[in-house]
Design a protein around this motif. Sequence first.
Motif, PDB file in Angstrom:
ATOM      1  N   GLY A   1       0.942  -1.354   0.171  1.00 43.72           N
ATOM      2  CA  GLY A   1      -0.060   0.099   0.051  1.00 43.72           C
ATOM      3  C   GLY A   1       0.940   1.170  -0.136  1.00 43.72           C
ATOM      4  O   GLY A   1       0.625   2.135  -0.587  1.00 43.72           O
ATOM      5  N   LEU A   2       1.769   1.164   0.731  1.00 40.75           N
ATOM      6  CA  LEU A   2       2.796   2.459   0.728  1.00 40.75           C
ATOM      7  C   LEU A   2       3.584   2.718  -0.542  1.00 40.75           C
ATOM      8  O   LEU A   2       3.787   3.833  -1.240  1.00 40.75           O
ATOM      9  N   GLY A   3       3.756   1.517  -1.119  1.00 41.27           N
ATOM     10  CA  GLY A   3       4.562   1.618  -2.498  1.00 41.27           C
ATOM     11  C   GLY A   3       3.479   2.147  -3.653  1.00 41.27           C
ATOM     12  O   GLY A   3       3.902   2.757  -4.514  1.00 41.27           O
ATOM     13  N   THR A   4       2.275   1.548  -3.405  1.00 43.73           N
ATOM     14  CA  THR A   4       1.258   1.868  -4.382  1.00 43.73           C
ATOM     15  C   THR A   4       0.966   3.638  -4.220  1.00 43.73           C
ATOM     16  O   THR A   4       0.948   4.380  -5.122  1.00 43.73           O
ATOM     17  N   GLY A   5       0.788   3.899  -2.887  1.00 39.54           N
ATOM     18  CA  GLY A   5       0.452   5.285  -2.619  1.00 39.54           C
ATOM     19  C   GLY A   5       1.588   6.377  -3.164  1.00 39.54           C
ATOM     20  O   GLY A   5       1.621   7.333  -3.454  1.00 39.54           O
ATOM     21  N   PHE A   6       3.065   5.991  -2.819  1.00 35.08           N
ATOM     22  CA  PHE A   6       4.171   6.726  -3.108  1.00 35.08           C
ATOM     23  C   PHE A   6       3.984   6.906  -4.693  1.00 35.08           C
ATOM     24  O   PHE A   6       4.277   7.587  -5.305  1.00 35.08           O
TER      25      PHE A   6
ATOM     26  N   ALA B   1       4.596  25.154  -8.135  1.00 38.46           N
ATOM     27  CA  ALA B   1       4.463  23.769  -8.681  1.00 38.46           C
ATOM     28  C   ALA B   1       5.305  22.801  -7.774  1.00 38.46           C
ATOM     29  O   ALA B   1       4.862  21.702  -7.817  1.00 38.46           O
ATOM     30  N   LEU B   2       6.529  23.126  -7.453  1.00 37.05           N
ATOM     31  CA  LEU B   2       7.165  22.347  -6.355  1.00 37.05           C
ATOM     32  C   LEU B   2       6.547  22.035  -5.282  1.00 37.05           C
ATOM     33  O   LEU B   2       6.544  20.869  -4.576  1.00 37.05           O
ATOM     34  N   SER B   3       5.638  23.143  -4.566  1.00 41.67           N
ATOM     35  CA  SER B   3       4.707  22.837  -3.625  1.00 41.67           C
ATOM     36  C   SER B   3       3.691  21.880  -3.629  1.00 41.67           C
ATOM     37  O   SER B   3       3.377  20.893  -2.887  1.00 41.67           O
ATOM     38  N   VAL B   4       3.240  21.788  -4.829  1.00 47.68           N
ATOM     39  CA  VAL B   4       2.144  21.067  -5.326  1.00 47.68           C
ATOM     40  C   VAL B   4       2.866  19.603  -5.374  1.00 47.68           C
ATOM     41  O   VAL B   4       2.272  18.436  -4.824  1.00 47.68           O
ATOM     42  N   PHE B   5       3.802  19.383  -5.878  1.00 50.99           N
ATOM     43  CA  PHE B   5       4.586  17.981  -6.165  1.00 50.99           C
ATOM     44  C   PHE B   5       4.580  17.501  -4.784  1.00 50.99           C
ATOM     45  O   PHE B   5       4.625  16.307  -4.319  1.00 50.99           O
ATOM     46  N   VAL B   6       5.454  18.492  -3.605  1.00 47.16           N
ATOM     47  CA  VAL B   6       5.982  17.966  -2.449  1.00 47.16           C
ATOM     48  C   VAL B   6       4.503  17.569  -1.709  1.00 47.16           C
ATOM     49  O   VAL B   6       4.519  16.394  -1.159  1.00 47.16           O
ATOM     50  N   TYR B   7       3.732  18.264  -1.838  1.00 43.77           N
ATOM     51  CA  TYR B   7       2.234  17.978  -1.100  1.00 43.77           C
ATOM     52  C   TYR B   7       1.670  16.747  -1.671  1.00 43.77           C
ATOM     53  O   TYR B   7       1.225  15.756  -0.882  1.00 43.77           O
ATOM     54  N   ALA B   8       1.560  16.280  -3.081  1.00 44.12           N
ATOM     55  CA  ALA B   8       1.203  15.045  -3.470  1.00 44.12           C
ATOM     56  C   ALA B   8       2.072  13.825  -3.098  1.00 44.12           C
ATOM     57  O   ALA B   8       1.472  12.920  -2.727  1.00 44.12           O
ATOM     58  N   VAL B   9       3.222  13.962  -3.171  1.00 47.42           N
ATOM     59  CA  VAL B   9       4.162  12.763  -2.770  1.00 47.42           C
ATOM     60  C   VAL B   9       3.803  12.552  -1.260  1.00 47.42           C
ATOM     61  O   VAL B   9       3.763  11.383  -0.574  1.00 47.42           O
ATOM     62  N   ALA B  10       3.703  13.766  -0.434  1.00 46.19           N
ATOM     63  CA  ALA B  10       3.750  13.407   0.868  1.00 46.19           C
ATOM     64  C   ALA B  10       2.207  12.916   1.433  1.00 46.19           C
ATOM     65  O   ALA B  10       2.252  11.845   2.307  1.00 46.19           O
TER      66      ALA B  10
ATOM     67  N   GLY C   1       1.496  13.608  -8.715  1.00 44.94           N
ATOM     68  CA  GLY C   1       2.288  14.860  -8.347  1.00 44.94           C
ATOM     69  C   GLY C   1       2.956  15.521  -9.400  1.00 44.94           C
ATOM     70  O   GLY C   1       2.909  16.936  -9.449  1.00 44.94           O
ATOM     71  N   ALA C   2       3.602  14.601 -10.064  1.00 48.62           N
ATOM     72  CA  ALA C   2       4.579  15.492 -11.433  1.00 48.62           C
ATOM     73  C   ALA C   2       3.596  15.844 -12.240  1.00 48.62           C
ATOM     74  O   ALA C   2       3.943  16.921 -12.913  1.00 48.62           O
ATOM     75  N   PHE C   3       2.609  15.315 -12.640  1.00 51.47           N
ATOM     76  CA  PHE C   3       1.586  15.581 -13.544  1.00 51.47           C
ATOM     77  C   PHE C   3       0.951  16.633 -13.152  1.00 51.47           C
ATOM     78  O   PHE C   3       0.816  17.806 -13.982  1.00 51.47           O
ATOM     79  N   ALA C   4       0.528  16.824 -11.803  1.00 51.35           N
ATOM     80  CA  ALA C   4       0.113  18.130 -11.486  1.00 51.35           C
ATOM     81  C   ALA C   4       0.905  19.260 -11.329  1.00 51.35           C
ATOM     82  O   ALA C   4       0.539  20.247 -11.648  1.00 51.35           O
ATOM     83  N   ALA C   5       2.131  19.058 -10.993  1.00 52.59           N
ATOM     84  CA  ALA C   5       2.997  20.125 -10.848  1.00 52.59           C
ATOM     85  C   ALA C   5       3.270  20.798 -12.463  1.00 52.59           C
ATOM     86  O   ALA C   5       3.258  21.917 -12.387  1.00 52.59           O
TER      87      ALA C   5
END
Length: 157
Positions: free
Chosen positions: A73-78, A127-136, A85-89
């Motif tokens: 689940g962690l792997g799938t979520g990450f 965009a960087l903050s969006v990426f970090v938020y999505a990964v977290a 996150g990359a696409f959203a960024a």
Amino acid sequence: MTATVRNRLILLGSAWGVLLAAVPALVMTRPYRLTGFLVAALLCAALSGCVGTLVVGRRAALRGEGSGGLVAGLGTGFLQGLVGGAFAALLIWALMALTLSGFSLQNPVELSTLMRPRVFLGSFFVALSVFVYAVAAGLLLGPAFGRLVDRAVREGP
């Protein structure tokens, strides 16, 4: 992947993207006005959630992950957070750059305006903050989201 599974993943991904983006988007648009930028940001979130979920759904279907535990689940979520996150960024970077440059359909701007340091770097850090938020969010909520994806892939038509 069958059309039914793909449709489930698209629905799950768009709901996931909008749920993750709703709170920050509403906080940033205080006093809660429905603007074109807010609608575009939520559409970008839904689209990036769909793309990320389709990627992890395809991965789960190919690997046959049906007994996924906490680590799966962690792997799938990450992975979903990383891809989504990359696409959203990228989408938010373009949206912010156009917004900061003063682009409108009545007043289009030149490409050189988008490369000004204020526009380019200002939109980059958003965009960087969006990426970090999505990964977290993918790491923190990964086990729950991974199980949802596994269930959607396993149940099939």
